[in-house]
Write a protein that holds these residues in place. Structure first.
Motif, mmCIF file in Angstrom:
data_model
loop_
_atom_site.group_PDB
_atom_site.id
_atom_site.type_symbol
_atom_site.label_atom_id
_atom_site.label_comp_id
_atom_site.label_asym_id
_atom_site.label_seq_id
_atom_site.Cartn_x
_atom_site.Cartn_y
_atom_site.Cartn_z
ATOM 1 N N ARG A 383 62.993 41.176 32.116
ATOM 2 C CA ARG A 383 61.892 41.430 31.201
ATOM 3 C C ARG A 383 61.176 40.165 30.737
ATOM 4 N N THR A 384 61.500 39.013 31.344
ATOM 5 C CA THR A 384 60.865 37.758 30.937
ATOM 6 C C THR A 384 59.358 37.799 31.210
ATOM 7 N N VAL A 385 58.988 38.332 32.388
ATOM 8 C CA VAL A 385 57.567 38.482 32.719
ATOM 9 C C VAL A 385 57.132 39.859 32.221
ATOM 10 N N ARG A 386 56.164 39.879 31.318
ATOM 11 C CA ARG A 386 55.835 41.128 30.628
ATOM 12 C C ARG A 386 54.765 41.944 31.335
ATOM 13 N N TYR A 387 53.774 41.281 31.948
ATOM 14 C CA TYR A 387 52.610 41.999 32.460
ATOM 15 C C TYR A 387 52.469 41.864 33.971
ATOM 16 N N SER A 388 51.929 42.915 34.580
ATOM 17 C CA SER A 388 51.463 42.864 35.963
ATOM 18 C C SER A 388 49.952 42.702 35.946
ATOM 19 N N ASP A 389 49.428 41.925 36.898
ATOM 20 C CA ASP A 389 48.009 41.607 36.938
ATOM 21 C C ASP A 389 47.293 42.443 37.994
ATOM 22 N N LEU A 390 46.213 43.120 37.586
ATOM 23 C CA LEU A 390 45.403 43.921 38.502
ATOM 24 C C LEU A 390 43.931 43.524 38.382
ATOM 25 N N SER A 391 43.668 42.229 38.276
ATOM 26 C CA SER A 391 42.307 41.756 38.006
ATOM 27 C C SER A 391 41.566 41.336 39.263
ATOM 28 N N ARG A 392 42.190 41.452 40.429
ATOM 29 C CA ARG A 392 41.547 40.991 41.654
ATOM 30 C C ARG A 392 40.212 41.720 41.864
ATOM 31 N N GLY A 393 39.157 40.943 42.054
ATOM 32 C CA GLY A 393 37.841 41.507 42.320
ATOM 33 C C GLY A 393 36.965 41.683 41.101
ATOM 34 N N MET A 394 37.472 41.439 39.902
ATOM 35 C CA MET A 394 36.635 41.601 38.715
ATOM 36 C C MET A 394 35.510 40.578 38.672
ATOM 37 N N ASN A 395 35.630 39.512 39.463
ATOM 38 C CA ASN A 395 34.609 38.477 39.488
ATOM 39 C C ASN A 395 33.529 38.735 40.533
ATOM 40 N N LYS A 396 33.537 39.897 41.193
ATOM 41 C CA LYS A 396 32.623 40.155 42.300
ATOM 42 C C LYS A 396 31.633 41.255 41.942
ATOM 43 N N GLU A 397 30.405 41.090 42.409
ATOM 44 C CA GLU A 397 29.404 42.119 42.203
ATOM 45 C C GLU A 397 29.642 43.320 43.106
ATOM 46 N N VAL A 398 30.113 43.075 44.334
ATOM 47 C CA VAL A 398 30.407 44.151 45.276
ATOM 48 C C VAL A 398 31.902 44.106 45.588
ATOM 49 N N PRO A 399 32.679 45.038 45.078
ATOM 50 C CA PRO A 399 34.117 45.015 45.321
ATOM 51 C C PRO A 399 34.439 45.193 46.806
ATOM 52 N N GLU A 400 35.435 44.454 47.278
ATOM 53 C CA GLU A 400 35.896 44.568 48.653
ATOM 54 C C GLU A 400 37.153 45.434 48.697
ATOM 55 N N THR A 401 37.582 45.775 49.905
ATOM 56 C CA THR A 401 38.754 46.650 50.029
ATOM 57 C C THR A 401 40.031 45.976 49.546
ATOM 58 N N THR A 402 40.077 44.637 49.539
ATOM 59 C CA THR A 402 41.289 43.980 49.045
ATOM 60 C C THR A 402 41.287 43.815 47.535
ATOM 61 N N ASP A 403 40.212 44.253 46.881
ATOM 62 C CA ASP A 403 40.157 44.182 45.422
ATOM 63 C C ASP A 403 40.891 45.365 44.798
ATOM 64 N N GLU A 404 41.113 45.281 43.490
ATOM 65 C CA GLU A 404 41.962 46.255 42.795
ATOM 66 C C GLU A 404 41.167 47.198 41.899
ATOM 67 N N LEU A 405 39.876 47.393 42.226
ATOM 68 C CA LEU A 405 39.033 48.288 41.442
ATOM 69 C C LEU A 405 39.582 49.714 41.372
ATOM 70 N N PRO A 406 39.997 50.358 42.512
ATOM 71 C CA PRO A 406 40.529 51.723 42.386
ATOM 72 C C PRO A 406 41.750 51.809 41.470
ATOM 73 N N ALA A 407 42.620 50.800 41.514
ATOM 74 C CA ALA A 407 43.795 50.814 40.639
ATOM 75 C C ALA A 407 43.394 50.677 39.178
ATOM 76 N N ARG A 408 42.385 49.853 38.904
ATOM 77 C CA ARG A 408 41.927 49.732 37.515
ATOM 78 C C ARG A 408 41.338 51.045 37.021
ATOM 79 N N GLU A 409 40.603 51.757 37.878
ATOM 80 C CA GLU A 409 40.067 53.058 37.484
ATOM 81 C C GLU A 409 41.192 54.028 37.131
ATOM 82 N N PHE A 410 42.264 54.001 37.933
ATOM 83 C CA PHE A 410 43.442 54.833 37.645
ATOM 84 C C PHE A 410 44.009 54.494 36.266
ATOM 85 N N TRP A 411 44.203 53.206 36.008
ATOM 86 C CA TRP A 411 44.858 52.802 34.773
ATOM 87 C C TRP A 411 43.988 53.050 33.548
#
Length: 439
Positions: A383-411
């Motif tokens: 439990r030392t590491v508290r958070y998982s990161d799903l921010s990949r692609g937040m810096n892009k105007e057009v999300p790519e398939t390797t970005d995590e936009l669908p997972a963020r929509e889920f969450w």
């Protein structure tokens, strides 16, 4: 500006920081048994949930029995041809009225006291009826029927009597992708007989994330990458295609295929003997839909997440996966293959072979995915590491398939529902619109 979406009690689970382009999920969301129990009442008792496909009920009297949202149900086509979904529970004393996973019957009989129900849910037989008083009426004891509806052959139910949305409204942007799947045959699509029932010792949400995560493909599935290369196919690259948020927790990835598609994209891995027919099929789709839509239907792979627990992967074959929670640290997975009804027998065999080779529970990819989500679950024990990161692609105007936009929509939808927010469609898109303005 930092947006913290608070959990019902305690610190926030989802931290959506648009200023820093950061999206984090507290790992308690995967390990906390109290949260797992809340999910059942706040999500699974409220949403539209996938039950099955109409093709699984080929004629009057056909039925399938399975658990949906943790409750046993029966999906049946009555003698009148109507598809209904019932509680798999006798209205007398509660025993299952259907213990077989699938079949055909004119009636369902409770093994406890022989109460008998028609395949339309009516109570039609009660042994020794004179044991009941004059107020007893069979009409009052029919099987409990759940609200259900169908979109393009996909059957859903909701346990919420106050669910304000129709199924089509609930599916939001996901209808576009169900259309792309169902349009693959004028004769209709069908579930291939047989199902794979398996699971994993990990939280169900990890498999939802994994199923729309293209970023991991080359790293995790090295064996399959080598296999495709040996057959003359080019495995997926890290770039290309795009990811989408479809509203209300639904999301999708879309990308050019690296391997062959039975409909209708040929590569050497399918052999020269079928190439003319596959290319002729592709040409017919251009005639039917025009070049652009035909390319999306036949020449594009997609992974579609329908909130909360349905995944449809349309690639070298089509798999429908229902991913059910079993407490915080275990899941049950039901997988079936979908195919055009009018598919040539040898193409169908190719489809089934490659479905099992890659998407099946003993194939190249699925064991890798199960092993890695179980590894994540074990890693959360530290439990030392508290958070998982799903921010990949937040810096892009057009999300790519390797970005995590669908997972963020889920969450985002998960967090809204866990706080009792209905999550209107415009609200569902608001966070991603804020992302776009922040970039």
């Amino acid at each position: 500006m930092t947006i913290e979406l608070r959990r019902p009690v305690g610190d926030p689970i989802v931290i959506d920081d648009l200023e820093r382009l950061s999206f984090q999920v507290d790992r308690r969301a995967y390990t906390d048994e109290d949260l797992a129990a809340q999910e059942m009442t706040r999500i699974f008792d409220r949403c539209w949930l996938y039950v099955g496909h109409e093709s699984e009920l080929p004629g009057p009297g056909s039925y399938v029995a399975r658990d949906v949202g943790g409750r046993p149900v029966v999906m049946a086509r009555g003698s009148d041809g109507v598809v209904r979904v019932f509680a798999n529970s006798c209205t007398h004393r509660g025993a299952l009225i259907c213990s077989q996973p699938a079949g055909q019957t004119r009636s369902f009989r409770c093994p406890y006291h022989d109460w008998t129900f028609s395949n339309q849910g009516d109570l039609v037989g009660v042994p020794i009826p004179d044991g009941y008083g004059p107020g007893f009426r069979k009409a009052d004891f029919g099987l409990a029927r759940h609200r259900s509806d169908t979109y393009r052959g996909f059957v859903f139910l909701t346990f919420d009597p106050e669910q304000p949305r129709t199924l089509t409204e609930y599916l939001a942007g996901a209808t576009e992708y169900l259309d792309l799947i169902d349009d693959q045959s004028e004769a209709g699509m069908e579930v291939i007989q047989g199902a794979q029932l398996h699971g994993a010792r990990a939280n169900w949400k990890l498999m939802m994330e994994n199923s729309v995560d293209i970023y991991h493909f080359r790293a995790l599935h090295k064996r399959y990458v080598g296999y495709m290369e040996s057959l003359g196919s080019v495995p997926p690259r890290r770039r290309g295609g795009f990811g989408r948020a479809l509203g209300l927790g639904h999301g999708a990835n879309e990308l050019p295929p690296a391997a062959a598609r039975p409909l209708a994209y040929w590569t050497p891995m399918f052999g020269e003997e079928v190439r003319p027919r596959i290319e002729a099929t592709a040409a017919r789709f251009v005639d039917r839909f025009g070049a652009e839509r035909a390319e999306r239907i036949t020449g594009t792979n997609r992974a579609v997440l329908i909130f909360p627990n349905l995944m449809i992967i349309d690639a070298i074959a089509i798999t429908i996966r229902k991913i059910d929670p079993v407490g915080a640290a275990q899941m049950a997975i039901t997988s079936v293959a979908l195919a055009p009804k009018d598919e040539d027998p040898d193409i169908r065999e190719l489809r089934k072979s490659h479905y099992l080779t890659f998407l099946g529970p003993a194939g190249f990819a699925t064991p890798d995915d199960i092993e890695i989500v179980e590894s994540c679950q074990r890693g959360y024990l530290n439990r030392t590491v508290r958070y998982s990161d799903l921010s990949r692609g937040m810096n892009k105007e057009v999300p790519e398939t390797t970005d995590e936009l669908p997972a963020r929509e889920f969450w985002r939808q998960w967090d809204r529902l866990m706080h009792g927010d209905d999550g209107h469609l415009e609200v569902a898109h608001r966070a991603e619109m804020r992302e776009a303005r922040t970039r």
